[in-house]
Design a protein around this motif. Structure first.
Motif, PDB file in Angstrom:
ATOM      1  N   ASP A 122      26.856  25.517  18.217  1.00 60.00           N
ATOM      2  CA  ASP A 122      26.645  26.821  17.598  1.00 60.00           C
ATOM      3  C   ASP A 122      26.303  27.874  18.647  1.00 60.00           C
ATOM      4  O   ASP A 122      25.430  27.655  19.495  1.00 60.00           O
ATOM      5  CB  ASP A 122      25.482  26.739  16.600  1.00 60.00           C
ATOM      6  N   GLY A 123      27.017  29.048  18.570  1.00 61.84           N
ATOM      7  CA  GLY A 123      26.682  30.169  19.425  1.00 61.84           C
ATOM      8  C   GLY A 123      27.201  30.082  20.833  1.00 61.84           C
ATOM      9  O   GLY A 123      27.005  31.012  21.620  1.00 61.84           O
ATOM     10  N   SER A 124      27.829  28.969  21.212  1.00 56.78           N
ATOM     11  CA  SER A 124      28.321  28.837  22.583  1.00 56.78           C
ATOM     12  C   SER A 124      29.631  29.607  22.751  1.00 56.78           C
ATOM     13  O   SER A 124      30.237  30.072  21.789  1.00 56.78           O
ATOM     14  CB  SER A 124      28.523  27.361  22.932  1.00 56.78           C
ATOM     15  N   SER A 125      30.062  29.764  23.985  1.00 63.13           N
ATOM     16  CA  SER A 125      31.330  30.428  24.287  1.00 63.13           C
ATOM     17  C   SER A 125      32.126  29.546  25.228  1.00 63.13           C
ATOM     18  O   SER A 125      31.557  28.688  25.915  1.00 63.13           O
ATOM     19  CB  SER A 125      31.084  31.803  24.906  1.00 63.13           C
ATOM     20  N   TYR A 126      33.441  29.780  25.258  1.00 64.14           N
ATOM     21  CA  TYR A 126      34.298  28.946  26.100  1.00 64.14           C
ATOM     22  C   TYR A 126      35.505  29.771  26.559  1.00 64.14           C
ATOM     23  O   TYR A 126      36.025  30.612  25.826  1.00 64.14           O
ATOM     24  CB  TYR A 126      34.776  27.712  25.326  1.00 64.14           C
ATOM     25  N   THR A 127      35.953  29.506  27.791  1.00 62.29           N
ATOM     26  CA  THR A 127      37.068  30.240  28.382  1.00 62.29           C
ATOM     27  C   THR A 127      38.192  29.284  28.750  1.00 62.29           C
ATOM     28  O   THR A 127      37.919  28.216  29.317  1.00 62.29           O
ATOM     29  CB  THR A 127      36.601  31.000  29.639  1.00 62.29           C
ATOM     30  N   VAL A 172      36.508  32.592  23.988  1.00 58.86           N
ATOM     31  CA  VAL A 172      36.097  32.515  22.586  1.00 58.86           C
ATOM     32  C   VAL A 172      34.583  32.681  22.538  1.00 58.86           C
ATOM     33  O   VAL A 172      33.850  31.931  23.199  1.00 58.86           O
ATOM     34  CB  VAL A 172      36.514  31.170  21.961  1.00 58.86           C
ATOM     35  N   LEU A 173      34.095  33.671  21.785  1.00 62.36           N
ATOM     36  CA  LEU A 173      32.675  34.005  21.741  1.00 62.36           C
ATOM     37  C   LEU A 173      32.040  33.515  20.453  1.00 62.36           C
ATOM     38  O   LEU A 173      32.702  33.329  19.430  1.00 62.36           O
ATOM     39  CB  LEU A 173      32.495  35.523  21.854  1.00 62.36           C
ATOM     40  N   ALA A 174      30.689  33.316  20.511  1.00 65.17           N
ATOM     41  CA  ALA A 174      29.870  33.003  19.322  1.00 65.17           C
ATOM     42  C   ALA A 174      30.526  31.926  18.473  1.00 65.17           C
ATOM     43  O   ALA A 174      30.790  32.108  17.280  1.00 65.17           O
ATOM     44  CB  ALA A 174      29.621  34.270  18.511  1.00 65.17           C
ATOM     45  N   PHE A 175      30.755  30.763  19.089  1.00 63.88           N
ATOM     46  CA  PHE A 175      31.471  29.685  18.404  1.00 63.88           C
ATOM     47  C   PHE A 175      30.657  29.149  17.230  1.00 63.88           C
ATOM     48  O   PHE A 175      29.436  28.974  17.316  1.00 63.88           O
ATOM     49  CB  PHE A 175      31.751  28.549  19.402  1.00 63.88           C
ATOM     50  N   ASP A 176      31.375  28.927  16.118  1.00 62.33           N
ATOM     51  CA  ASP A 176      30.771  28.252  14.962  1.00 62.33           C
ATOM     52  C   ASP A 176      31.840  27.381  14.331  1.00 62.33           C
ATOM     53  O   ASP A 176      32.968  27.275  14.830  1.00 62.33           O
ATOM     54  CB  ASP A 176      30.185  29.268  13.973  1.00 62.33           C
ATOM     55  N   LYS A 177      31.472  26.714  13.244  1.00 61.79           N
ATOM     56  CA  LYS A 177      32.401  25.738  12.677  1.00 61.79           C
ATOM     57  C   LYS A 177      33.687  26.384  12.184  1.00 61.79           C
ATOM     58  O   LYS A 177      34.746  25.750  12.144  1.00 61.79           O
ATOM     59  CB  LYS A 177      31.722  24.962  11.538  1.00 61.79           C
ATOM     60  N   SER A 178      33.639  27.712  11.835  1.00 59.44           N
ATOM     61  CA  SER A 178      34.846  28.373  11.338  1.00 59.44           C
ATOM     62  C   SER A 178      35.898  28.531  12.428  1.00 59.44           C
ATOM     63  O   SER A 178      37.070  28.759  12.136  1.00 59.44           O
ATOM     64  CB  SER A 178      34.482  29.741  10.759  1.00 59.44           C
ATOM     65  N   LYS A 179      35.497  28.409  13.695  1.00 55.23           N
ATOM     66  CA  LYS A 179      36.434  28.565  14.799  1.00 55.23           C
ATOM     67  C   LYS A 179      36.907  27.229  15.348  1.00 55.23           C
ATOM     68  O   LYS A 179      37.537  27.166  16.402  1.00 55.23           O
ATOM     69  CB  LYS A 179      35.782  29.384  15.911  1.00 55.23           C
ATOM     70  N   GLU A 180      36.593  26.170  14.643  1.00 47.09           N
ATOM     71  CA  GLU A 180      37.004  24.836  15.072  1.00 47.09           C
ATOM     72  C   GLU A 180      38.509  24.663  14.830  1.00 47.09           C
ATOM     73  O   GLU A 180      39.048  25.104  13.822  1.00 47.09           O
ATOM     74  CB  GLU A 180      36.214  23.781  14.285  1.00 47.09           C
ATOM     75  N   GLY A 181      39.223  24.035  15.757  1.00 49.73           N
ATOM     76  CA  GLY A 181      40.637  23.776  15.591  1.00 49.73           C
ATOM     77  C   GLY A 181      41.390  23.860  16.900  1.00 49.73           C
ATOM     78  O   GLY A 181      40.804  23.841  17.988  1.00 49.73           O
ATOM     79  N   SER A 182      42.743  23.994  16.797  1.00 49.25           N
ATOM     80  CA  SER A 182      43.620  23.966  17.966  1.00 49.25           C
ATOM     81  C   SER A 182      44.007  25.382  18.368  1.00 49.25           C
ATOM     82  O   SER A 182      44.431  26.188  17.537  1.00 49.25           O
ATOM     83  CB  SER A 182      44.877  23.152  17.660  1.00 49.25           C
TER      84      SER A 182
END
Length: 746
Positions: A122-127, A172-182
């Motif tokens: 939750d809340g993490s970001s990834y590039t 991808v900013l403010a990651f949560d479960k709604s952003k899960e996927g490919s």
């Protein structure tokens, strides 16, 4: 392969210019950069006119890219090319007809990182980045987890996308479960060959999977604020996490065994306890884990449980010795005040309302033994007397979290009877050698003591009775409940060292009682060391002599050193089993020692100064180590002996060299040496009369002179006499002569 096409070149004729435009091979080449196969590179050549390097050459899309010929080999080189030449007459630049070059390249997508699945909380970001290569491009697309395209550039609360050449960077900013996927990067290329009218296409897709995770968390709670001894309580453990964590495990203390849960589900464990005691106090731990990317993510929670109880006092006393039902003066007594309660109690211990010990539950006191829920205080009277007839009380208090006070108290009454008691005193336990010593014994008891006996205990354990009130009426003075006794030693010696004991007896309630006191007397005398032969001692050469050093003192000497001129320092120590000096007691009295060392005087061994030093401590406490020394100078005597070499009549050639050595040896060292030739002195050394000659060599026990004749003449012949003197015995002078004659040969 090779393709052929026509091209039209417009030529404007000038007098000094001719132009030629060629393409070899023709401009349409399939060049596959993805697998390394393809045709030979394309070469563009320009001809005609003159060339000036700064302006003439091959232009692509309106910008000069090089001179002629110019080679193109990859899709990066695709574009519109022209040849430019310089007209020297008109001094102008001429551009030849336009040619379009297309070099197709298959679609290729590179994505970093290359790991297919990333686990995000939750809340993490990834590039991630996508690098696109291929020509001509018909489709270039980046899509999110919902297959929606991500436009670049872009910057909002969810995604930031930027472009640098062929590289697209997506964060991808403010990651949560709604952003899960490919998340996908897709590219397509298509090329239509104008010669064959055949279309060739390619595509490439790279994907990265974002998976939502949440490491396990644990919460442990109890249903009561205060848990009292004998009551019940319930612990509840709740866990969360994604993927779902394992069933929680509840443990007590450091034990490896688990507690059984009641009504457990995958997220909650409940454990109930009833009729609890102090053993239920301690730390409880609940733990679980879930697995993320094949790695365990454990979590745990701890809770400190304290079982409370009201303060409770118990008092006990040690029974009278020997099974008696009553205490006597002199008996030991221990009163124990034990207080139980949680939290730990405070207490006050009193004797007839006088406070002996006051203890607070949060303090540190070496007299009080404590545990988590108890305190124990022991009041010890080593010997009871009438002052100990009293009422002893122990009062305690503690309180729970709410602040309510709990109290308790208990009492014991002590009754003391008097048995025989004896006191002993010595006028001084550390007396100087030869001084007067008075030993006093006073016996008291509930009945007048029947007897007092004074005895001495020697170092070997043997006991000698010195006197008794039964056999010597002058020893004690009798009064009610008391015997006063006195014993005098007029002049104490080392034999007076030892333990003196007073034994008193009486009858109490039909049984005989006794009491004993003892004191140690040690004669005080600073150590003294002395040689049997003080000062200077003469010993004949070749004899054996035993040095004897006497050492005495009180306390007994513990160390003796003998400094020798030839054997270094010899040591005797009472605490050592490997002494280099032999010392023995005199008449079995440890305060007197004789220390001995034997010397063989051959070769003047052992001659010189000896120092004997004894060490002891005075018995008086705090006095430093004492020492005493004695000196002895050993002189080895031997009559003087003279040597003259050559020692007989010799015939000497005229002009020959001759050496005569005149020497004297003896103990004491010779003080006189002379060499005469036919009565005429050649050299004379007389130390006692201050006649010193540098020609004479002086050594211990020996002096010598060498007369050298480099070329013998007639005046050198005749008798030579060597004379030496020394002092022996009571330093009487001894002398001797030695002569020799030299006769020249004709």
């Amino acid at each position: 392969g090779t393709a052929t096409a026509q091209t039209t070149t417009f030529i404007q004729v000038k007098e000094s210019a001719s132009f030629k435009f060629t393409t070899v091979p023709l401009p349409y080449i399939w060049y596959d950069t993805s697998d390394g196969s393809g045709t030979n590179p394309l070469t563009i050549s320009c001809a005609g006119g003159s060339f000036i390097n700064d302006v003439s050459g091959v232009y692509k899309d309106g910008k000069k890219v090089g001179g002629t010929p110019y080679t193109v080999s990859s899709s990066e080189d695709s574009g519109v090319y022209q040849c430019a030449v310089y007209d020297a007459t008109d001094k102008g630049l001429w551009f030849q007809q336009t040619v379009r070059v297309d070099i197709p390249e298959k679609a290729k997508v590179e994505m970093t990182p290359t790991t297919a699945t990333q686990y995000l909380e939750d809340g993490s970001s990834y590039t991630f980045t996508c690098t696109f290569t291929g020509y001509p491009v018909t489709k270039l697309e980046i899509t999110d987890a919902k297959s929606l395209p991500i436009t670049c550039p872009r910057s909002d609360a969810d995604i930031v996308c930027s472009v640098s050449g062929k590289v697209y960077t997506v964060r991808v900013l403010a990651f949560d479960k709604s952003k899960e996927g490919s998340y996908n990067c897709n590219m397509e290329t298509e090329f239509l060959n104008p010669d064959t009218n055949i279309s060739s296409s390619s595509n490439d897709v790279k994907s990265i999977q974002f998976q939502y995770v949440k490491p396990s968390t644990t919460v442990l709670s109890v249903n009561k604020d205060i848990i009292q001894k004998g009551s019940s309580f319930t612990l509840t453990c709740d866990v969360e996490g994604y993927p779902e964590p394992e069933t929680p495990i509840l443990r007590r203390g450091s034990t490896s065994s688990t507690l059984s849960c009641n009504g457990v589900n995958i997220k909650t464990c409940t454990v109930g306890f009833s009729s609890v005691d102090y053993s239920y106090s301690g730390q409880y731990t609940c733990s679980t884990k879930n697995t993320i990317n094949s790695q365990d993510k454990p979590s745990s929670a701890t809770l400190q449980i304290t079982v409370y109880s009201h303060t409770d006092v118990t008092m006990t006393t040690t029974p009278p010795p020997g099974g008696r039902a009553y205490y006597l003066t002199g008996d030991p007594l221990t009163i124990t005040c034990s207080v139980e309660g949680a939290p730990r109690s405070s207490f006050t211990f009193t004797k007839d309302s006088s406070v002996i010990k006051s203890y607070k539950n949060d303090s540190s006191d070496s007299d009080v033994a404590t545990s988590d829920h108890s305190v124990v205080y022991k009041y010890t009277i080593s010997k009871l007397d009438f002052n100990d007839n009293a009422e002893f009380t122990c009062s305690s208090a503690n309180s729970f979290k709410s602040g309510n006070a709990n109290t308790d108290s208990e009492k014991v009454v002590i009754k003391v009877y008097e048995a025989v008691s004896v006191t002993m005193s010595v006028s001084s336990p550390y007396r100087s050698l030869g001084s007067e010593v008075i030993i006093s014994c006073t016996a008291t008891g509930s009945d007048t003591p029947s007897s007092v006996t004074l005895s001495k205990v020697r170092a070997d354990g043997s006991v000698t009775t010195l006197t008794s009130s039964v056999s010597d009426n002058s020893f004690c003075t009798r009064s009610s409940y008391k015997l006063d006794c006195s014993y005098k030693i007029s002049s104490i010696g080392f034999s007076g060292n030892g333990t003196y004991k007073c034994l008193a007896k009486n009858n109490v309630n039909g049984s005989e009682k006794e009491d004993t006191k003892s004191d140690y007397i040690e004669v005080s005398s600073q150590v003294k060391a002395s040689f049997s032969d003080e000062g200077e001692k003469e010993v004949s050469y070749g004899s054996t002599y035993q040095i004897t050093c006497g050492v005495e003192g009180g306390k007994a000497p513990h160390k003796v050193t003998l400094v020798t001129p030839t054997s270094g320092t010899l040591i005797w120590q009472s605490a050592s089993s490997s002494n280099s000096l032999q010392c023995n007691t005199v008449d079995n009295v440890e305060n007197k020692l004789n220390c001995m060392w034997s010397i063989n005087t051959n070769q003047y061994q052992g001659e010189g100064k000896y120092t004997c030093t004894g060490h002891n401590y005075l018995p008086n406490p705090g006095t430093p180590e004492k020492s005493s020394s004695s000196n002895l100078t050993l002189v080895i005597t031997k009559d003087v002996m003279v040597d003259l070499t050559p020692s007989s009549i010799m015939e000497i050639d005229h002009g020959q060299s001759v050496s005569l050595r005149c020497s004297a040896e003896g103990g004491r060292t010779p003080h006189f040496l002379s060499l005469k030739h036919e009565g005429v002195s050649l050299v004379e050394y007389d130390k006692e009369n201050n006649k010193i000659s540098s020609k004479v060599t002086v050594k211990s026990h020996n002096i010598s002179y060498v007369k050298s004749i480099s070329s013998f003449v007639y005046s050198d012949d005749g008798e030579y006499v060597c004379t030496g003197k020394n002092r022996v015995g009571q330093k009487k002078e001894k002398s001797t002569d030695c002569d020799s004659a030299l006769i020249p040969l004709l």
